[in-house]
Design a protein around this motif. Sequence first.
Motif, PDB file in Angstrom:
ATOM      1  N   ASP A 231      17.600   9.755 -39.225  1.00 34.17           N
ATOM      2  CA  ASP A 231      18.262   8.476 -38.994  1.00 34.17           C
ATOM      3  C   ASP A 231      17.732   7.856 -37.702  1.00 34.17           C
ATOM      4  O   ASP A 231      17.420   8.571 -36.740  1.00 34.17           O
ATOM      5  CB  ASP A 231      19.784   8.635 -38.862  1.00 34.17           C
ATOM      6  CG  ASP A 231      20.421   9.219 -40.107  1.00 34.17           C
ATOM      7  OD1 ASP A 231      20.866   8.448 -40.964  1.00 34.17           O
ATOM      8  OD2 ASP A 231      20.457  10.464 -40.231  1.00 34.17           O
ATOM      9  N   HIS A 233      18.984   5.041 -34.901  1.00 36.80           N
ATOM     10  CA  HIS A 233      20.112   4.237 -34.429  1.00 36.80           C
ATOM     11  C   HIS A 233      19.607   3.225 -33.401  1.00 36.80           C
ATOM     12  O   HIS A 233      19.005   3.613 -32.399  1.00 36.80           O
ATOM     13  CB  HIS A 233      21.176   5.128 -33.776  1.00 36.80           C
ATOM     14  CG  HIS A 233      21.910   6.002 -34.740  1.00 36.80           C
ATOM     15  ND1 HIS A 233      23.267   5.911 -34.951  1.00 36.80           N
ATOM     16  CD2 HIS A 233      21.471   6.983 -35.563  1.00 36.80           C
ATOM     17  CE1 HIS A 233      23.634   6.809 -35.862  1.00 36.80           C
ATOM     18  NE2 HIS A 233      22.555   7.472 -36.238  1.00 36.80           N
ATOM     19  N   ARG A 244      18.054   5.737 -30.663  1.00 38.93           N
ATOM     20  CA  ARG A 244      18.255   7.181 -30.799  1.00 38.93           C
ATOM     21  C   ARG A 244      17.808   7.645 -32.183  1.00 38.93           C
ATOM     22  O   ARG A 244      17.956   6.922 -33.168  1.00 38.93           O
ATOM     23  CB  ARG A 244      19.724   7.548 -30.569  1.00 38.93           C
ATOM     24  CG  ARG A 244      20.221   7.225 -29.178  1.00 38.93           C
ATOM     25  CD  ARG A 244      21.538   7.927 -28.860  1.00 38.93           C
ATOM     26  NE  ARG A 244      22.659   7.384 -29.610  1.00 38.93           N
ATOM     27  CZ  ARG A 244      23.886   7.934 -29.602  1.00 38.93           C
ATOM     28  NH1 ARG A 244      24.117   9.027 -28.924  1.00 38.93           N
ATOM     29  NH2 ARG A 244      24.849   7.370 -30.303  1.00 38.93           N
ATOM     30  N   ARG A 246      18.243  10.814 -35.020  1.00 33.20           N
ATOM     31  CA  ARG A 246      18.957  12.029 -35.407  1.00 33.20           C
ATOM     32  C   ARG A 246      17.933  12.995 -36.005  1.00 33.20           C
ATOM     33  O   ARG A 246      17.297  12.692 -37.018  1.00 33.20           O
ATOM     34  CB  ARG A 246      20.063  11.742 -36.421  1.00 33.20           C
ATOM     35  CG  ARG A 246      20.928  12.990 -36.709  1.00 33.20           C
ATOM     36  CD  ARG A 246      22.069  12.676 -37.657  1.00 33.20           C
ATOM     37  NE  ARG A 246      23.040  11.760 -37.101  1.00 33.20           N
ATOM     38  CZ  ARG A 246      24.007  12.110 -36.253  1.00 33.20           C
ATOM     39  NH1 ARG A 246      24.100  13.361 -35.834  1.00 33.20           N
ATOM     40  NH2 ARG A 246      24.849  11.207 -35.802  1.00 33.20           N
ATOM     41  N   LEU A 251      21.577  13.928 -32.316  1.00 29.94           N
ATOM     42  CA  LEU A 251      21.023  12.662 -31.840  1.00 29.94           C
ATOM     43  C   LEU A 251      20.265  12.850 -30.531  1.00 29.94           C
ATOM     44  O   LEU A 251      20.724  13.551 -29.618  1.00 29.94           O
ATOM     45  CB  LEU A 251      22.138  11.635 -31.636  1.00 29.94           C
ATOM     46  CG  LEU A 251      22.656  10.942 -32.902  1.00 29.94           C
ATOM     47  CD1 LEU A 251      23.916  10.153 -32.595  1.00 29.94           C
ATOM     48  CD2 LEU A 251      21.597  10.020 -33.493  1.00 29.94           C
TER      49      LEU A 251
END
Length: 600
Positions: A231, A233, A244, A246, A251
């Motif tokens: 992911d 972010h 960030r 993941r 994270l």
Amino acid sequence: MAKAVFDQPAHQASHKLSLQAVLNDLVKDEMVSQEDADHLHFQNRLSSSRIHLHPLLVIAEQNWISKKIPNEELNLDRLCEWMAAQAQLPYVRIDPLKLDVTCVTEVMSAAYANRYKLLPLKVAEDHVVIGTDQPYFRDWEESIIHSIRKRIDRVMISPVDISRFIAEFYGVSQSIQKATSEKEGQPVSSITNLEQLVEIGKSGKLDVNDQHVVHIVDWLMQYAFDQRASDIHIEPRRDKGNIRFRIDGVLHLVNQMPMPVMAAMTSRLKTLGRMDVVERRRPQDGRIKTKTPLGNEVELRLSSMPTAFGEKIVMRIFDPDVMVNSFEDLGFSTGDIQKWKGWTKHPHGIILVTGPTGSGKTTTLYSTLKHIATGEVNVSTVEDPIEMVSADFNQMQVQPNIGLTFAAGIRTLMRQDPDIIMVGEIRDQETAEMAIQAALTGHLVLSTLHTNDAPAAITRLMDIGVPPYLIKSTILGVMAQRLVRTLCPNCKKPVTLDPAQWQKLVAPWKYAIPEKAFGPEGCIECRNTGFIRRVGIYEILTLSQGIRDLIRQDIDIDEIRKLAYKEGMEPLRLSGARKIHAGTTTLQEVLKVAPTDDDL
């Protein structure tokens, strides 16, 4: 033994490495034979195109085995480690996620870094750590000390890392600076209330097609693929926004961007994801299809959310290769595979996968569909949203705004002559009833629920209004799952387990504590976390006749759980204990994700 054609000592004040000197030291250290050294030196002199290559790169290409240590390959990493020891410098393997790119690129210009092949790694109050691939060359130090007024600590890093990260970090840093400079002179209003939030980026914003913004967004996605992120972010804050990743469920802060640049990045991503760029007041979903640095196609699912300081974007990365993973790769034991495949061979019925968000349910279902979607069957799905687009089955997107709910989607699919139906999630009574209707009329249905363990799925269905007799007649089985981080095979170390914690994990089962268990150590491969990737632990409940007899209006879930254990169902904790025995994960990881008796 042939006479060496070189005799220059490697240890001189401030000089660059030469192939002659490095080979000479390797021969003296009994790591390379004199014949091999002479041959390589002679061959390199004949090639004018290789004369400017770093000596360690030239030697690493030979794939030599050390004469000093049996079976030790003299690869670039090992040669750098050896050279650092020769020069009495620390050898650092760079973890880009641990670097503050904004700070390190302010120490020196890109031109200076490229000229002397230097990479700042850390900026402290009284000193700066600078990496170099020329451990004996120090002509650059005086000017840097005069400029930054701090002590310099030199470390050795790989010449490949030097070239790669100078280009990457300074390239992105320059794009950010140039994109920000284009905003200079334009007022940036402070955000004090929700009304102002709606107006973010509407005045004086950067062009989303600006070459610097395009470069930053392209770097962000490629960097995420390289770091194995699941992911991305993008989080706006008052002055600077955070980016960030993941990775393996954790994270990591990657970079911080000025808010004007982050607003332009957000608009660029929304444009790529076919989202409404102007609309900033409501959440939106989008999708981007792109390629990794290796050329593999990858899908990114975008989700935007309005926050106090602007729109937050989360991009979930879906690798289509995950869908072709074997059940063993997903973490299934031999017994788990037999039970799971036995369920999927049924012509009709419902199979449920349970667990919290991010526990790998979708990956399990997609991998299963990939295995059973042959040319003889019609596989259709109804999802919200479609996680991974596949050409092997028919996928329908739920759209509640036009009345296309899960229940309506199942109703439509039943008129499409399906053999297997996958429902993204059973959320309400209507969806559950339609899934049951599909199972009763001769279809195999796979779906998910949010429950703590497998037996709790039965009570969950009853809570949303499904009668016990329909559960008995349609549910084939329920599988609960979680994801645990797996130990890095390159650095895991033996540890002694705490008997009290082990007993907490396996009680009341008499499962012996492992004679040999492993824990995390940390290395460059796993970014000093000790873990790399994740694997599933599973609890599989088959609805036997005995279990079905216990499903009634006054159901006792503990009674069902006890009978399931008696019939061979292993709880999530025991599945995790087996992976601890196998050296795959740790006791702490399993205790973190698997519910104990107090949680159920």
